[in-house]
Design an enzyme around this catalytic site. Sequence first.
Site, mmCIF file in Angstrom:
data_model
loop_
_atom_site.group_PDB
_atom_site.id
_atom_site.type_symbol
_atom_site.label_atom_id
_atom_site.label_comp_id
_atom_site.label_asym_id
_atom_site.label_seq_id
_atom_site.Cartn_x
_atom_site.Cartn_y
_atom_site.Cartn_z
ATOM 1 N N SER A 5 0.881 -1.111 -0.432
ATOM 2 C CA SER A 5 0.021 -0.379 -0.304
ATOM 3 C C SER A 5 0.568 1.383 0.038
ATOM 4 C CB SER A 5 -0.457 0.069 1.568
ATOM 5 O OG SER A 5 -1.453 1.231 1.702
ATOM 6 N N HIS A 28 -1.438 -1.425 -4.017
ATOM 7 C CA HIS A 28 -2.866 -0.557 -3.257
ATOM 8 C C HIS A 28 -2.706 0.373 -3.410
ATOM 9 C CE1 HIS A 28 -6.115 -2.033 -1.358
ATOM 10 N NE2 HIS A 28 -5.894 -1.105 -0.289
ATOM 11 N N ASP A 30 -4.554 3.667 -1.145
ATOM 12 C CA ASP A 30 -5.851 4.030 -1.005
ATOM 13 C C ASP A 30 -6.333 5.354 -0.988
ATOM 14 O OD1 ASP A 30 -6.199 1.573 0.571
ATOM 15 O OD2 ASP A 30 -3.705 2.147 1.199
ATOM 16 N N MET A 32 -9.289 8.472 -0.216
ATOM 17 C CA MET A 32 -9.784 8.890 1.230
ATOM 18 C C MET A 32 -9.937 10.266 0.775
ATOM 19 S SD MET A 32 -7.762 7.110 3.440
ATOM 20 C CE MET A 32 -6.834 5.740 4.276
ATOM 21 N N MET A 63 -11.771 4.829 -0.453
ATOM 22 C CA MET A 63 -12.538 4.928 1.230
ATOM 23 C C MET A 63 -13.389 5.894 1.140
ATOM 24 S SD MET A 63 -9.901 3.662 2.743
ATOM 25 C CE MET A 63 -8.447 3.406 1.336
ATOM 26 N N GLY A 137 -8.905 4.211 6.781
ATOM 27 C CA GLY A 137 -8.593 5.833 7.397
ATOM 28 C C GLY A 137 -6.814 5.968 7.496
ATOM 29 N N GLY A 139 -3.006 3.989 8.030
ATOM 30 C CA GLY A 139 -1.743 3.769 7.766
ATOM 31 C C GLY A 139 -1.482 3.189 9.562
ATOM 32 N N ASP A 170 -6.546 -5.819 4.660
ATOM 33 C CA ASP A 170 -5.467 -4.721 4.492
ATOM 34 C C ASP A 170 -5.854 -4.127 5.620
ATOM 35 O OD1 ASP A 170 -4.482 -2.338 4.213
ATOM 36 O OD2 ASP A 170 -6.697 -1.877 2.737
ATOM 37 N N GLY A 172 -2.957 -3.889 8.968
ATOM 38 C CA GLY A 172 -1.246 -4.435 9.761
ATOM 39 C C GLY A 172 -1.211 -5.391 9.379
#
Length: 215
Positions: A5, A28, A30, A32, A63, A137, A139, A170, A172
């Site tokens: 990501s 990946h 993200d 937002m 997201m 929201g 990382g 997705d 952790g």
Amino acid sequence: MIAPSILSADFANLARDVAAVRGADWLHVDVMDNHFVPNLTLGAPVVASIKKATDIPLDCHLMIEDPARWAPEYAEIGAKNVTFHAEASDDPLAVARDIRAAGAGAGLAIKPGTPLEPYLEVLRGFDTVLVMSVEPGFGGQKFIPEVLDKVRTLRAVKDRGELTVLIEIDGGINMDTIEAAAEAGVDCFVAGSAVYGAADPAQAVEALRQAALIA
Ligand code: DX5
Ligand code: ZN
């Protein structure tokens, strides 16, 4: 499959940091909007530039609110897969159809607290399912192991031949958590801080892949 990501990359050096994960299966991305989640990242113009900078297939994770309005554009840009949130849509199948018509695979994301069962039927119209293992929201959060029950259910349904979706996880994912996720049946692992926090991101991708294969 390992999908680094770029949320944990240096946004002023995206081309450099994308090149740093050679060997990754998917990249990946993200997206937002500061409405669906309390954070703001990037949108279609930046994704179009990333697309030009790499041959790694782009896995866009939206997201955002109103995916019906925004999601097809990411497919038109050339993303391999476009995932939006079940919680943000009242007609996920229609959005999936539009994404596919625009040339990408369609993915459905579910937050940690969202049950899977109401979506098992609609997932027949999707290519991927993204099981969130942190609240979307940010990382660098801690893996929520309880979501692996959803992965096990998906794996069982797939094994019975009732679904063909690729199972993504997705949040952790790192060397301590990837084995449990692999054992539960994940096909594709997103990892941000575990890859970009490493001295050698490409080597971190390979180490994660090996750990998942052993599990
Ligand atoms: C979180 C994003 C993730 C994030 C994962 O909302 O969807 O893709 O980058 O980061 P890590 O791997 O650090 O949990
Ligand atoms: Zn993501």
